[in-house]
Design a protein around this motif. Structure first.
Motif, mmCIF file in Angstrom:
data_model
loop_
_atom_site.group_PDB
_atom_site.id
_atom_site.type_symbol
_atom_site.label_atom_id
_atom_site.label_comp_id
_atom_site.label_asym_id
_atom_site.label_seq_id
_atom_site.Cartn_x
_atom_site.Cartn_y
_atom_site.Cartn_z
ATOM 1 N N LEU A 193 69.464 49.540 67.187
ATOM 2 C CA LEU A 193 68.509 50.179 66.282
ATOM 3 C C LEU A 193 67.572 49.146 65.653
ATOM 4 O O LEU A 193 66.380 49.373 65.480
ATOM 5 N N TYR A 194 68.140 47.978 65.348
ATOM 6 C CA TYR A 194 67.333 46.909 64.754
ATOM 7 C C TYR A 194 66.217 46.475 65.709
ATOM 8 O O TYR A 194 65.060 46.340 65.332
ATOM 9 N N LYS A 195 66.617 46.294 66.969
ATOM 10 C CA LYS A 195 65.647 45.868 67.984
ATOM 11 C C LYS A 195 64.540 46.908 68.157
ATOM 12 O O LYS A 195 63.360 46.579 68.221
ATOM 13 N N GLU A 196 64.988 48.145 68.230
ATOM 14 C CA GLU A 196 64.044 49.242 68.448
ATOM 15 C C GLU A 196 63.060 49.329 67.275
ATOM 16 O O GLU A 196 61.842 49.443 67.467
ATOM 17 N N ASN A 197 63.604 49.238 66.061
ATOM 18 C CA ASN A 197 62.773 49.332 64.865
ATOM 19 C C ASN A 197 61.749 48.194 64.818
ATOM 20 O O ASN A 197 60.592 48.393 64.463
ATOM 21 N N LYS A 198 62.219 47.014 65.230
ATOM 22 C CA LYS A 198 61.336 45.842 65.220
ATOM 23 C C LYS A 198 60.206 46.027 66.239
ATOM 24 O O LYS A 198 59.045 45.737 65.955
#
Lengths: 650, 261
Positions: free
Chosen positions: A190-195
């Motif tokens: 989720l962190y990667k996607e959000n970034k």
């Protein structure tokens, strides 16, 4: 003679972050230089996520912790993630870093913590709370989550103390509630996607709150009644869940485990291979938080464990292996596993360190094989001095168990016994303190029943007492905690009662610091109002509170007074049944109803059978694993039950 | 079977104390599955003997220990075992099989053999006239300096403890003084300085008395030579690197691995 060509890929000149003159000015500079065997080396630029894992205590304590090794290994299995480590700088370096404005850095790549995407802090005991602030402060990360910017690492907490995260809620972006092996992939993905989508920190945390087990304190509002108790605890937005579900690994033989744990150069506290044989406990002692939050008990497959032991001993070169669990005697394949380790490793001079086991023919045989009988001692943890008191806490150990076990051990050649007790248990009376001394005396008498020519010198009984601290998610979460004066008066009573025994010269007595216990009690059942106190104590110079020599109770007391925080409100007050407890928003599977029922049974000194003998309907069955799904006979007893109502001796 | 191993220590490993290095190798042997001889008793430990401890923060290409194996192995096989189990910052770099002790003979170990050591010492600010200073120092008959020991400070003759001086600059060696007592080629020097961290790729290389009889620590030498050159700065920025340890053989001082006892 022969030259060795060393052809390993490794940056052979790892440069310490700290200048030489600093490293030479501090005790044990190897705490800060990394480079240990099995340390993971990656190219940080080739990783999307940089995660720094922190144990907020000194290196030798932090490196002894299995949980971090599991998560370190798990994160680094992801090609897109590089997980590194950091520990609290010891007081000597702490001082220099402040004077010279040196930022805190990771061990692996010696990179400032501020450059990481995540800072993960494990919360193993309450007395480390000021060290969390030390780590954040030295790293240059704002202490309050709400003051952090887009460039600051996301600060996440996990571990036992996250089951009541409220006293430190302001300092964390989120808490991961439950077992780490289950959902970190979702968190990182989720962190990667959000970034990638250009999302902000706030957007990430909001989405994160939708993942079960994730608690984002800034998304909840707390209001208080006039008496200081909680009036309401509500999510700020409709999409944020009201309760946070604890995460549980359902199949422990099919999960990650560090086959190549990092091997420290320095002598650390647990300098050995740790093999976690099971998680959870069937015993249901009413004071024990671990026994509730890790329900249901789940065993690891014995063949899987043997294989893991082989791999870990091979990859680390450790000269000792130990088994880890809350109650090893309840592990159904214990004999198989222990004899495998002894038979396979005795010739290789690998020591098998035994966890506390129930004293029976098996454990005595094993102990004889792996220990020097003359030097080792046997341990019992009756926890309380009388049968009534032991029934109150649901500790199934009887005097017959203890005397029988001790007698067997004495005849086997042992002459040293250690006994562990708690003082200040709910409903404790003078006779319970006296009972501790009497039990110690009975053990010495058991020894002197052996004919003189068969004895091995004098008997030696060591009694240790700690103070009982009510913990969240136990049947005693409502209970009143004893005051310091009550602790001390019972401690003195134990001491004088031991003096009055016939064989008092064979009994020695040790006790814990009571001030630390008072503070621990406040943190354990504390609420968000404590955040300001902890911050102020830190600003006033409190760190390493877990270390008696650095714990400044007078400073804490003064600050609590100023904030109107009373020991009575947090410790000595009995909570009402309908009070909203700060940790009520967490669902550990075990229901509040069950805990209350257990609290009531404790007041009637009624024993509750263990999970294998009979299910008590605590609620953990909803996870559908472990003891909850073991086959049972027509009386409801698990077919895995060994018939022993006594759990561990210790 | 007795085996002597030479190893290096550099990078972050230079901040490991002597006890940590010993513990490290005990675990190396297990990972390497080397059949080490163990002592008797309830807490058996491998039979190991380490040579002179290295000061914290020093790097080295010439550390030693002697070990005993339960089984015969070739040097190649031992080296291969060690190589796969060593940490890249503390690698073994030479293996020598030693003859067995003669029965009843006094047991000789690496530690008691040591009579000399060579160091590469680098300064952030190397004095301009360094070659002249070293030449002049070498021509002195004696030069007394203070050395602190366990029992307070003691005077010792620094000049008498120095047996060779060279300057290493950008991989080129200039020999300044050599009393002929050491066997050490230019190539040995370059190898021995492989893992040194040098300022400006420049170092003074020195052969000093070491061991239990006469011992000149590298920092005592540096402080002495600086004060000889008229530089009074206390502890200027510098690095120390041990190149090798030496013992006596046929009237010469040779690296420990060449001594088969």
């Amino acid at each position: 003679m022969l030259d060795i060509i060393n052809g390993k890929e490794f940056d052979c000149m790892r440069k310490p972050f700290l200048p030489d003159e600093v490293l030479l000015a501090v005790e044990k500079p190897a705490r800060y230089t990394g480079g240990e065997v099995n340390m993971v080396v990656k190219d940080p630029d080739a990783c999307d996520i940089r995660f720094c894992m922190c144990f907020p205590d000194v290196y030798e304590v932090g490196m002894s912790h299995l949980g971090i090794q599991i998560l370190y290994d798990m994160f680094n299995r992801r090609p897109d993630t590089y997980c590194e480590r950091v520990y609290s700088p010891w007081v000597d370096l702490d001082k220099i870093m402040r004077e010279k404005k040196i930022p805190l850095f990771s061990l692996e790549t010696q990179t400032p913590i501020k450059q990481f995407d995540f800072l993960g802090i494990t919360l193993q005991y309450e007395m480390c709370y000021t060290n969390i602030l030390q780590v954040l402060d030295l790293a240059g990360i704002p202490l309050h989550a709400t003051e952090r910017g887009e460039d600051d690492p996301i600060v996440v907490g996990g571990g036992p103390c996250s089951y009541n995260p409220e006293p430190i809620a302001d300092f964390f972006d989120f808490f991961y509630i439950g077992e780490g092996e289950t959902s970190y992939d979702d968190v990182l993905d989720l962190y990667k996607e959000n970034k990638k989508q250009g999302g902000t920190r706030a957007e990430y945390l909001r989405k994160l709150s939708h993942i079960p087990g994730m608690y984002v304190p800034s998304l909840y509002d707390v209001t208080y009644n006039e008496d200081g108790t909680i009036k309401s605890f509500t999510p700020k937005y409709d999409d944020v869940p009201k309760t946070v579900q604890k995460l549980v690994v359902t199949d422990l033989s099919n999960t990650v485990y560090p086959e190549k744990p990092v091997v420290p150069f320095l002598q650390v506290i647990q300098d050995r291979v740790t093999l976690e044989i099971q998680r959870g406990c069937i015993r249901g002692c009413r004071f024990c938080q671990a026994g509730m939050i890790y329900r249901p008990i789940r065993e690891r497959n014995v063949e899987w464990l043997k294989n893991m032991a082989d791999k870990m001993l091979q990859s680390t070169g450790h000269e000792e292996i130990t088994l880890s669990s809350l109650s090893s005697s309840d592990y159904s394949c214990l004999k198989d596993l222990v004899y495998y380790l002894i038979d396979n490793y005795k010739d290789q001079y690998v020591n098998v360190a035994l966890p506390s086991l129930r004293i029976d023919a098996f454990s005595l045989d094993v102990m004889k094989k792996v220990q020097d009988v003359n030097k080792s001692s046997i341990t019992f943890a009756p926890e309380a001095g009388t049968q009534r008191m032991r029934n109150v806490i649901n500790k199934g150990l009887t005097v017959e168990d203890i005397l029988g076990g001790a007698g067997k051990a004495f005849r086997g050649g042992w002459n040293k016994v250690k006994l562990y007790f708690m003082l200040g248990l709910p409903s404790e009376r003078d006779e319970d303190a006296v009972g501790i001394a009497e039990l110690a005396e009975q053990i010495t008498e058991e020894y002197y029943q052996i004919p003189k020519e068969q004895r091995h010198g004098k008997v030696n009984v060591t009694v240790s007492t700690s103070y009982f601290i009510p913990k969240p998610f136990t049947p005693f979460q409502w209970a009143r905690m004893a005051t310091k004066d009550e602790f001390l008066s019972h401690q003195r009573l134990v001491k004088s009662s031991i003096q009055a025994q016939l064989n008092h010269k064979s009994i020695s007595y040790q006790w814990h610091d009571s001030d630390t216990s008072v503070m621990e009690g406040i943190f354990a059942r504390g609420d968000r109002k404590l955040c300001a106190v902890i911050e102020e104590a830190y600003r006033a110079g409190c760190i390493y509170d877990a270390w008696t020599e650095y714990f400044k109770f007078d400073v804490w007391k003064e600050i609590m007074d100023r904030h109107g925080i009373t020991i009575d409100f947090y410790n000595t007050r009995e909570r009402a049944k309908d009070e909203i407890l700060p940790w009520d928003f967490i669902d550990i599977g075990v229901s509040k109803k069950f805990l209350w029922r257990e609290y009531e049974r404790s007041q009637r000194a009624e024993i509750t059978p263990n999970c294998r003998r009979k299910c008590s309907g605590c609620g953990a069955a909803k996870f559908g694993c472990g003891v909850c799904v073991e086959p049972r006979d027509e009386f409801g007893t698990s077919l895995c039950y060994d018939g022993m109502d006594t759990g561990v001796n210790g | 079977m007795r085996v002597r191993v030479r190893f290096a220590k550099f990078g972050s490993a230079r901040f490991l104390g002597h006890l940590d290095v010993m513990r490290y190798f005990q675990k190396v042997f297990r990972r390497a599955e080397l059949p080490l001889m163990f002592s008797e008793g309830y807490h058996p430990h491998p039979i190991l003997s380490f040579a002179q401890p290295l000061s914290l923060s020093y790097t080295s290409d010439g550390e030693y220990f002697d070990m005993e194996l339960r089984e015969e192995m070739s040097e190649e096989a031992i080296a291969a075992c060690l190589n796969k189990a060593c940490n890249p910052e503390i690698p073994a770099n030479r293996v020598t099989i030693l003859p067995d002790h003669k029965p009843n003979a006094k047991k000789v170990t690496g530690m008691s053999l040591i009579t000399g050591a060579s160091y590469a010492i680098s300064l952030r600010q190397m004095p301009q006239n360094l070659p002249e200073v070293l030449h002049k120092f070498a021509s002195e008959k004696s030069y007394m300096v203070e050395k602190s020991t366990k029992n307070g400070t003691r005077e010792c003759d620094l000049r008498a403890g120095v047996h060779g001086l060279s300057i290493l600059k950008n991989g080129v060696i200039t020999r300044i003084y050599d009393d002929g007592s050491y066997l050490f080629s230019d190539e040995d020097m370059l190898c021995g300085a492989e893992h040194a961290s040098l300022y400006d790729d420049t170092a003074v290389i020195v052969w000093l008395d070491a061991g239990s009889e006469r011992n000149i620590p590298a920092d005592v030498f540096l402080q002495g030579i600086l004060s000889y050159a008229g530089i009074t700065e206390e502890k200027p920025e510098r690095t120390f690197h041990r190149m090798d340890l030496f013992g006596d053989k046929d009237e010469k001082k040779v690296p420990l691995w060449m001594i088969e006892s």
